[in-house]
Design a protein around this motif. Structure first.
Motif, PDB file in Angstrom:
ATOM      1  N   SER A 253      -4.287   2.893   7.171  1.00 53.76           N
ATOM      2  CA  SER A 253      -4.170   4.052   7.928  1.00 53.76           C
ATOM      3  C   SER A 253      -4.815   4.106   9.261  1.00 53.76           C
ATOM      4  N   LEU A 254      -6.197   3.963   8.700  1.00 59.34           N
ATOM      5  CA  LEU A 254      -7.084   3.900  10.170  1.00 59.34           C
ATOM      6  C   LEU A 254      -7.171   2.574  10.873  1.00 59.34           C
ATOM      7  N   SER A 255      -7.134   1.473  10.154  1.00 56.85           N
ATOM      8  CA  SER A 255      -7.393   0.244  10.945  1.00 56.85           C
ATOM      9  C   SER A 255      -6.037  -0.199  11.293  1.00 56.85           C
ATOM     10  N   GLY A 256      -4.996  -0.062  10.638  1.00 58.63           N
ATOM     11  CA  GLY A 256      -3.717  -0.441  11.158  1.00 58.63           C
ATOM     12  C   GLY A 256      -3.509  -2.087  10.615  1.00 58.63           C
ATOM     13  N   GLN A 257      -4.214  -2.521  10.064  1.00 57.23           N
ATOM     14  CA  GLN A 257      -4.506  -4.139   9.585  1.00 57.23           C
ATOM     15  C   GLN A 257      -4.113  -4.162   8.165  1.00 57.23           C
ATOM     16  N   SER A 258      -3.629  -5.246   7.742  1.00 62.00           N
ATOM     17  CA  SER A 258      -3.010  -5.503   6.432  1.00 62.00           C
ATOM     18  C   SER A 258      -3.080  -6.865   6.194  1.00 62.00           C
ATOM     19  N   SER A 259      -4.376  -7.476   5.704  1.00 63.62           N
ATOM     20  CA  SER A 259      -4.218  -8.880   5.484  1.00 63.62           C
ATOM     21  C   SER A 259      -3.741  -9.153   4.200  1.00 63.62           C
ATOM     22  N   ARG A 260      -3.344 -10.340   4.093  1.00 65.58           N
ATOM     23  CA  ARG A 260      -2.562 -10.715   2.964  1.00 65.58           C
ATOM     24  C   ARG A 260      -3.058 -10.384   1.426  1.00 65.58           C
ATOM     25  N   TRP A 261      -4.449 -10.681   1.499  1.00 70.52           N
ATOM     26  CA  TRP A 261      -5.155 -10.519   0.225  1.00 70.52           C
ATOM     27  C   TRP A 261      -5.419  -9.109   0.144  1.00 70.52           C
ATOM     28  N   LEU A 262      -5.634  -8.154   1.105  1.00 75.32           N
ATOM     29  CA  LEU A 262      -5.757  -6.763   0.851  1.00 75.32           C
ATOM     30  C   LEU A 262      -4.540  -6.061   0.222  1.00 75.32           C
ATOM     31  N   VAL A 263      -3.441  -6.554   0.731  1.00 79.82           N
ATOM     32  CA  VAL A 263      -2.387  -6.107   0.425  1.00 79.82           C
ATOM     33  C   VAL A 263      -1.913  -6.409  -1.096  1.00 79.82           C
ATOM     34  N   ASN A 264      -2.181  -7.435  -1.391  1.00 84.71           N
ATOM     35  CA  ASN A 264      -1.998  -7.950  -2.931  1.00 84.71           C
ATOM     36  C   ASN A 264      -2.967  -7.150  -3.936  1.00 84.71           C
ATOM     37  N   ILE A 265      -4.113  -7.217  -3.528  1.00 80.43           N
ATOM     38  CA  ILE A 265      -5.090  -6.442  -4.121  1.00 80.43           C
ATOM     39  C   ILE A 265      -4.581  -4.935  -4.336  1.00 80.43           C
ATOM     40  N   SER A 266      -4.285  -4.168  -3.185  1.00 78.50           N
ATOM     41  CA  SER A 266      -4.059  -3.060  -3.273  1.00 78.50           C
ATOM     42  C   SER A 266      -2.813  -2.773  -4.216  1.00 78.50           C
ATOM     43  N   ALA A 267      -1.735  -3.609  -4.089  1.00 75.24           N
ATOM     44  CA  ALA A 267      -0.470  -3.559  -5.212  1.00 75.24           C
ATOM     45  C   ALA A 267      -0.905  -3.650  -6.688  1.00 75.24           C
ATOM     46  N   PHE A 268      -1.789  -4.710  -6.555  1.00 73.82           N
ATOM     47  CA  PHE A 268      -2.317  -4.558  -8.151  1.00 73.82           C
ATOM     48  C   PHE A 268      -3.230  -3.500  -8.607  1.00 73.82           C
ATOM     49  N   ILE A 269      -3.861  -2.911  -7.822  1.00 71.04           N
ATOM     50  CA  ILE A 269      -4.811  -1.652  -8.221  1.00 71.04           C
ATOM     51  C   ILE A 269      -3.862  -0.360  -8.432  1.00 71.04           C
ATOM     52  N   ASN A 270      -2.978  -0.548  -7.419  1.00 68.88           N
ATOM     53  CA  ASN A 270      -2.102   0.744  -7.723  1.00 68.88           C
ATOM     54  C   ASN A 270      -1.376   0.775  -9.293  1.00 68.88           C
ATOM     55  N   SER A 271      -1.246  -0.127  -9.776  1.00 68.67           N
ATOM     56  CA  SER A 271      -0.526  -0.250 -11.004  1.00 68.67           C
ATOM     57  C   SER A 271      -1.360  -0.284 -12.159  1.00 68.67           C
ATOM     58  N   CYS A 272      -2.614  -0.603 -11.945  1.00 66.28           N
ATOM     59  CA  CYS A 272      -3.728  -0.929 -13.156  1.00 66.28           C
ATOM     60  C   CYS A 272      -3.830   0.494 -14.038  1.00 66.28           C
ATOM     61  N   PHE A 273      -3.887   1.498 -13.533  1.00 72.38           N
ATOM     62  CA  PHE A 273      -3.863   2.901 -14.609  1.00 72.38           C
ATOM     63  C   PHE A 273      -2.683   2.940 -15.309  1.00 72.38           C
ATOM     64  N   PRO A 274      -1.468   3.109 -14.585  1.00 74.35           N
ATOM     65  CA  PRO A 274      -0.383   3.126 -15.300  1.00 74.35           C
ATOM     66  C   PRO A 274      -0.052   2.086 -16.351  1.00 74.35           C
ATOM     67  N   THR A 275      -0.637   1.075 -16.016  1.00 75.68           N
ATOM     68  CA  THR A 275      -0.528  -0.112 -17.044  1.00 75.68           C
ATOM     69  C   THR A 275      -1.566  -0.022 -18.163  1.00 75.68           C
ATOM     70  N   THR A 276      -2.811   0.408 -18.065  1.00 75.30           N
ATOM     71  CA  THR A 276      -3.631   0.333 -19.071  1.00 75.30           C
ATOM     72  C   THR A 276      -3.976   1.723 -19.894  1.00 75.30           C
ATOM     73  N   SER A 277      -3.326   3.001 -18.998  1.00 74.21           N
ATOM     74  CA  SER A 277      -3.604   4.195 -19.762  1.00 74.21           C
ATOM     75  C   SER A 277      -2.729   4.398 -21.070  1.00 74.21           C
ATOM     76  N   SER A 278      -1.527   3.799 -21.239  1.00 76.70           N
ATOM     77  CA  SER A 278      -0.820   3.842 -22.231  1.00 76.70           C
ATOM     78  C   SER A 278      -1.519   3.305 -23.543  1.00 76.70           C
ATOM     79  N   TYR A 279      -2.136   2.252 -23.186  1.00 74.79           N
ATOM     80  CA  TYR A 279      -2.964   1.337 -24.560  1.00 74.79           C
ATOM     81  C   TYR A 279      -4.282   2.199 -24.528  1.00 74.79           C
ATOM     82  N   ILE A 280      -4.801   2.876 -23.829  1.00 69.39           N
ATOM     83  CA  ILE A 280      -6.043   3.848 -23.831  1.00 69.39           C
ATOM     84  C   ILE A 280      -5.590   4.795 -24.952  1.00 69.39           C
ATOM     85  N   LEU A 281      -4.218   5.663 -24.439  1.00 67.95           N
ATOM     86  CA  LEU A 281      -3.902   6.519 -25.454  1.00 67.95           C
ATOM     87  C   LEU A 281      -3.312   6.059 -26.646  1.00 67.95           C
TER      88      LEU A 281
END
Length: 309
Positions: A253-281
């Motif tokens: 939001s601040l930078s307006g920049q979206s490098s390829r790696w940052l977008v991929n890392i952000s997308a991966f992190i967004n789904s990490c908790f929904p993926t792992t929480s079920s196994y923790i529970l």
């Protein structure tokens, strides 16, 4: 490299959906058996929200990584990002509701929270529905800032490979991001308080009933220890992944920049908790009373003992 990224996203989707489906089926079976009715309702909302978070961004990211182009229209981009933001908010809110409900459930009889035990059961359903409605309203502006990647507009955009987020005014966009994130921050704080309250109660309970275990059960593997560890792992995982996700969101939001790696890392992190929480529970074996974390031991009457704290 794109092929490897696509495979990683695909594996994350399969693992996440499998875990949430297993958790949903487990609590549906308990509900049909007349057990865990209240806690099962929370878990059904949680698994639906987690699955939507994983699928709404996971599938488009996977398709883009495999080289597919022009597969989402302008309307499709708006729907995908709106569903993702709503489901993400519901996942946070429902996890917060779960922690608060658990804190109320195991609270001592002489505490202020004990008065809410009966009322809490009645408000679980309405609270879950209200969580969906509030997130739908809070994120109503998200579709206005999202468009298809191939739109030719002379404005600053954040490129998400298959869609783009427009930044007409960075200051206004930052204020909007703060407004959208405020409920998430509130839920994070409330969940952290509820979870550490449970840890405190379980630790105090462990000290009071240590003479019951004697030398038969190692303190390291006692039900209280495992319950405390499960709560800490869940809270730590939740706070870590969603804090990182929020940092990426604010940076874009601040930078307006979206490098390829940052977008991929952000997308991966967004789904990490929904993926792992079920196994923790699922790793913490629930019992008939519905205390998913207070029931770490199958043969130990921990819920009955906790009520005597």
């Amino acid at each position: 490299m794109d092929l490897k990224i696509g495979i990683i996203f695909l594996v994350q989707i399969l693992i996440g959906i499998l875990g949430n489906f297993s958790l949903l089926c487990h609590y549906i079976s308990l509900f049909n058996a007349g057990r865990s009715r209240s806690i099962g309702l929370i878990f059904r909302h949680l698994t639906v929200a987690n699955s939507l978070v994983i699928l709404s961004r996971g599938i488009p990211d996977t398709m883009a990584a495999f080289g597919l182009k022009h597969f989402l229209s302008d309307f499709g981009c708006k729907v995908v990002f709106y569903v993702h933001r709503v489901a993400r908010g519901v996942s946070i809110g429902t996890t917060c509701l779960l922690s608060v409900f658990q804190a109320i459930t195991i609270s001592p009889r002489n505490s202020r929270l004990a008065e809410l035990k009966v009322k809490a059961l009645k408000y679980i359903g309405p609270s879950s529905i209200l969580c969906w409605i509030l997130n739908m309203l809070v994120n109503i502006q998200v579709p206005m800032h999202v468009t298809e990647k191939w739109s030719n507009k002379n404005i600053t955009t954040i490129d998400f490979k298959y869609c783009s987020a427009t930044l007409h005014d960075k200051s206004k966009h930052l204020l909007n991001a703060v407004f959208i994130s405020t409920p998430d921050v509130f839920c994070l704080g409330l969940m952290t308080w509820a979870s550490f309250s449970m840890v405190f109660l379980l630790c105090r309970h462990k000290q009071r009933i240590q003479h019951i275990h004697g030398n038969n059960i190692s303190p390291r593997f006692s039900p209280e220890t495992r319950a405390t560890q499960t709560i800490l792992v869940l809270v730590s995982t939740f706070v870590s992944f969603y804090t990182l996700s929020s940092i990426f969101y604010i940076y874009f939001s601040l930078s307006g920049q979206s490098s390829r790696w940052l977008v991929n890392i952000s997308a991966f992190i967004n789904s990490c908790f929904p993926t792992t929480s079920s196994y923790i529970l699922l790793s913490c074996n629930p019992c008939a009373s519905g205390h998913f974390c207070a029931c770490a031991g199958r043969n130990t009457p921990l819920p009955h003992l906790i009520r005597k704290i």
